[in-house]
Design a protein around this motif. Sequence first.
Motif, PDB file in Angstrom:
ATOM      1  N   GLY A   1       0.820  -1.310  -0.077  1.00 28.41           N
ATOM      2  CA  GLY A   1       0.029  -0.044   0.003  1.00 28.41           C
ATOM      3  C   GLY A   1       0.758   1.386  -0.032  1.00 28.41           C
ATOM      4  N   ILE A   2       2.111   1.067   0.445  1.00 30.12           N
ATOM      5  CA  ILE A   2       3.001   2.422   0.567  1.00 30.12           C
ATOM      6  C   ILE A   2       3.308   3.180  -0.788  1.00 30.12           C
ATOM      7  CG2 ILE A   2       5.338   3.153   1.159  1.00 30.12           C
ATOM      8  CD1 ILE A   2       3.549   2.466   3.588  1.00 30.12           C
ATOM      9  N   PRO A   3       3.481   2.285  -2.007  1.00 27.45           N
ATOM     10  CA  PRO A   3       3.712   3.220  -3.274  1.00 27.45           C
ATOM     11  C   PRO A   3       2.350   3.775  -3.785  1.00 27.45           C
ATOM     12  CG  PRO A   3       4.562   0.794  -3.340  1.00 27.45           C
ATOM     13  CD  PRO A   3       3.979   1.099  -1.958  1.00 27.45           C
ATOM     14  N   ILE A   4       1.332   3.131  -3.672  1.00 24.20           N
ATOM     15  CA  ILE A   4      -0.120   3.709  -3.821  1.00 24.20           C
ATOM     16  C   ILE A   4      -0.297   4.865  -3.109  1.00 24.20           C
ATOM     17  CG2 ILE A   4      -2.621   3.156  -4.221  1.00 24.20           C
ATOM     18  CD1 ILE A   4      -1.896   0.307  -4.505  1.00 24.20           C
ATOM     19  N   VAL A   5      -0.281   4.797  -1.702  1.00 22.31           N
ATOM     20  CA  VAL A   5      -0.521   5.916  -0.921  1.00 22.31           C
ATOM     21  C   VAL A   5       0.146   6.941  -1.182  1.00 22.31           C
ATOM     22  CG1 VAL A   5       0.917   5.639   1.050  1.00 22.31           C
ATOM     23  CG2 VAL A   5      -1.473   6.389   1.342  1.00 22.31           C
ATOM     24  N   ALA A   6       1.534   7.012  -1.673  1.00 25.99           N
ATOM     25  CA  ALA A   6       2.548   8.011  -1.814  1.00 25.99           C
ATOM     26  C   ALA A   6       1.854   8.952  -2.998  1.00 25.99           C
ATOM     27  CB  ALA A   6       4.063   7.385  -2.200  1.00 25.99           C
ATOM     28  N   VAL A   7       1.559   8.020  -4.144  1.00 25.22           N
ATOM     29  CA  VAL A   7       1.310   8.698  -5.132  1.00 25.22           C
ATOM     30  C   VAL A   7      -0.440   9.363  -5.238  1.00 25.22           C
ATOM     31  CG1 VAL A   7       0.394   8.238  -7.857  1.00 25.22           C
ATOM     32  CG2 VAL A   7       2.555   7.422  -6.822  1.00 25.22           C
ATOM     33  N   LEU A   8      -1.163   8.516  -4.187  1.00 23.54           N
ATOM     34  CA  LEU A   8      -2.581   8.905  -4.006  1.00 23.54           C
ATOM     35  C   LEU A   8      -2.488  10.250  -3.390  1.00 23.54           C
ATOM     36  CD1 LEU A   8      -5.645   8.348  -4.684  1.00 23.54           C
ATOM     37  CD2 LEU A   8      -5.399   7.109  -2.484  1.00 23.54           C
ATOM     38  N   SER A   9      -1.756  10.411  -2.355  1.00 25.86           N
ATOM     39  CA  SER A   9      -1.280  11.228  -1.330  1.00 25.86           C
ATOM     40  C   SER A   9      -0.969  12.885  -2.050  1.00 25.86           C
ATOM     41  CB  SER A   9      -0.616  11.254  -0.409  1.00 25.86           C
ATOM     42  OG  SER A   9       0.011  12.461   0.144  1.00 25.86           O
ATOM     43  N   ALA A  10      -0.076  12.575  -3.185  1.00 24.33           N
ATOM     44  CA  ALA A  10       0.461  13.673  -4.050  1.00 24.33           C
ATOM     45  C   ALA A  10      -0.737  14.114  -5.007  1.00 24.33           C
ATOM     46  CB  ALA A  10       1.747  13.091  -5.048  1.00 24.33           C
ATOM     47  N   GLU A  11      -1.521  13.283  -5.458  1.00 18.18           N
ATOM     48  CA  GLU A  11      -2.584  13.564  -6.520  1.00 18.18           C
ATOM     49  C   GLU A  11      -4.014  14.366  -5.812  1.00 18.18           C
ATOM     50  OE1 GLU A  11      -2.718  13.256  -9.878  1.00 18.18           O
ATOM     51  OE2 GLU A  11      -0.725  12.805  -9.771  1.00 18.18           O
ATOM     52  N   THR A  12      -4.152  13.661  -4.307  1.00 20.81           N
ATOM     53  CA  THR A  12      -5.501  14.326  -3.671  1.00 20.81           C
ATOM     54  C   THR A  12      -4.963  15.450  -2.876  1.00 20.81           C
ATOM     55  OG1 THR A  12      -4.931  12.718  -1.956  1.00 20.81           O
ATOM     56  CG2 THR A  12      -6.374  12.013  -3.708  1.00 20.81           C
ATOM     57  N   GLY A  13      -3.760  15.585  -2.445  1.00 15.02           N
ATOM     58  CA  GLY A  13      -3.452  16.773  -1.554  1.00 15.02           C
ATOM     59  C   GLY A  13      -3.534  16.355   0.009  1.00 15.02           C
ATOM     60  N   LEU A  14      -3.907  14.978   0.049  1.00 17.29           N
ATOM     61  CA  LEU A  14      -4.123  14.523   1.490  1.00 17.29           C
ATOM     62  C   LEU A  14      -2.887  14.047   2.155  1.00 17.29           C
ATOM     63  CD1 LEU A  14      -7.601  12.587   0.963  1.00 17.29           C
ATOM     64  CD2 LEU A  14      -7.317  14.687   2.453  1.00 17.29           C
ATOM     65  N   PRO A  15      -2.516  14.309   3.345  1.00 21.90           N
ATOM     66  CA  PRO A  15      -1.283  13.711   3.892  1.00 21.90           C
ATOM     67  C   PRO A  15      -1.553  12.091   4.051  1.00 21.90           C
ATOM     68  CG  PRO A  15      -2.490  15.332   5.498  1.00 21.90           C
ATOM     69  CD  PRO A  15      -3.390  14.949   4.171  1.00 21.90           C
ATOM     70  N   ALA A  16      -0.313  11.573   3.861  1.00 24.13           N
ATOM     71  CA  ALA A  16       0.000  10.273   3.941  1.00 24.13           C
ATOM     72  C   ALA A  16       0.432   9.709   5.197  1.00 24.13           C
ATOM     73  CB  ALA A  16       0.974   9.679   2.786  1.00 24.13           C
ATOM     74  N   LEU A  17      -0.102   8.458   5.529  1.00 24.64           N
ATOM     75  CA  LEU A  17       0.245   7.773   6.819  1.00 24.64           C
ATOM     76  C   LEU A  17       0.903   6.422   6.494  1.00 24.64           C
ATOM     77  CD1 LEU A  17      -0.033   8.381   9.868  1.00 24.64           C
ATOM     78  CD2 LEU A  17      -2.370   6.968   9.549  1.00 24.64           C
ATOM     79  N   PHE A  18       1.983   6.066   7.072  1.00 26.15           N
ATOM     80  CA  PHE A  18       2.652   4.656   6.455  1.00 26.15           C
ATOM     81  C   PHE A  18       2.410   3.666   7.733  1.00 26.15           C
ATOM     82  CE2 PHE A  18       4.890   8.100   4.540  1.00 26.15           C
ATOM     83  CZ  PHE A  18       4.541   7.912   3.124  1.00 26.15           C
ATOM     84  N   VAL A  19       1.575   2.894   7.456  1.00 31.33           N
ATOM     85  CA  VAL A  19       1.256   1.854   8.458  1.00 31.33           C
ATOM     86  C   VAL A  19       2.000   0.583   8.602  1.00 31.33           C
ATOM     87  CG1 VAL A  19      -0.880   0.902   9.559  1.00 31.33           C
ATOM     88  CG2 VAL A  19      -1.213   2.760   8.316  1.00 31.33           C
TER      89      VAL A  19
END
Length: 175
Positions: A69-87
Amino acid sequence: MSDPDLAKDIDACCRLSGEFTLRSGQVSHEYFDKYLFEADPALLRRVVAEMRSLVPADTDLLGGLEMGGIPIVAVLSAETGLPALFVRKEAKTYGTCKLAEGPDVAGRRVTLVEDVITTGGAVRDATVKLREYGATVDVVVCAIDRSPEGENPLADVGLEVRPVLTKAELDAARG
């Protein structure tokens, strides 16, 4: 879905045949190697483009699960402007001893981000732990949901699964 070829392209890139033991312990004769699409920048961007509309509007943080989920959340965060959390799967035993790297989750609505869900074991574990830290966790968005059609493997923890693609869609894309 606005990208009609995504299922076909993901299937062609990621479906492997053989004998594979899944995280759940189940044995499968096919496997979706999500790292193959996550390592392809163009394909990863296409998955994230479809995932954007699945993220609830009231999301405070996007929680990507270790490791897929880490690569996906990094790109999704950059695209949405929502902060990412690495669980993490388990809290660190050194340094900050955190389960989730990034902003504090207490009192925040976290939408989990995962690559592939079959039984939802890793997502279930993360949901329970994040809730113990004070997060509100109601939704997980994933690239591929390979659980049986019509079943929610995470209903027991009150989690809604919002997939970009289902196994049935990937099977149909094979023709």
